[in-house]
Design a protein around this motif. Sequence first.
Motif, short mmCIF file in Angstrom:
data_model
loop_
_atom_site.label_atom_id
_atom_site.label_comp_id
_atom_site.label_asym_id
_atom_site.label_seq_id
_atom_site.Cartn_x
_atom_site.Cartn_y
_atom_site.Cartn_z
N VAL A 73 1.23 -1.16 0.56
CA VAL A 73 -0.07 -0.30 -0.49
C VAL A 73 0.86 0.98 -0.18
N ARG A 74 1.87 1.14 0.87
CA ARG A 74 2.54 2.38 0.61
C ARG A 74 3.55 2.41 -0.34
N LYS A 75 3.77 1.41 -0.78
CA LYS A 75 4.80 1.62 -2.56
C LYS A 75 3.91 2.20 -3.27
N GLN A 76 2.66 1.72 -3.35
CA GLN A 76 1.89 2.29 -4.63
C GLN A 76 1.82 4.01 -4.03
N VAL A 77 1.10 4.01 -3.06
CA VAL A 77 1.12 5.44 -2.68
C VAL A 77 1.56 5.89 -3.39
N ASP A 78 3.28 5.93 -2.50
CA ASP A 78 4.25 6.98 -2.95
C ASP A 78 4.35 6.98 -4.60
N ARG A 79 4.51 6.27 -4.92
CA ARG A 79 4.15 6.26 -6.73
C ARG A 79 3.59 7.27 -7.35
N LEU A 80 1.60 6.74 -6.75
CA LEU A 80 0.70 8.07 -6.22
C LEU A 80 1.15 9.35 -6.49
N ALA A 81 1.82 9.25 -5.26
CA ALA A 81 2.13 11.13 -5.50
C ALA A 81 3.14 11.23 -5.73
N GLY A 82 4.10 10.70 -6.22
CA GLY A 82 5.17 11.65 -7.35
C GLY A 82 4.70 11.04 -8.53
#
Length: 145
Positions: free
Chosen positions: A132-141
């Motif tokens: 979840v964190r990895k996907q959310v970090d990608r989304l924010a980037g």
Amino acid sequence: MNDALGVGTASAVVDQIFNWKDSIWAGGGTLASYDGMEAEGTFGRLRTALKTCTDFTGVTYTGKYTAHLETEKIPRIGDESLAFRITIPVKGPNGRSDLRNEQYICVRVGQVITEFTMLDVNHSAHFPLDLVRKQVDRLAGAQRG
């Protein structure tokens, strides 16, 4: 669940299925992009609904059911995050009683709401928070980029 997230009002929606190596039950993810301040409003309505909804009824091919909804605590992820679990008694093979167990993690990042789901039967599986964190970090980037 998509009704609760208001994806019908989203300007774009993408769904993804996650197949786990050691499980026959799939997980999933939904990205819903909104115009203006709609993502914040939609997330707020979901948060409010979770405060009052504990049970609901529905009908499937096996008949009427009553589902139980319970919120879960998770670390803060993205701009806003929440998690909850829905359990539904179901008739299994040979009339056996089983418990369908669904976990939902919802995260708002800017004007996008992403939902991660995990399904299991007779166990309470959890969607991996690292993913979840990895996907959310990608989304924010991607929103900054």
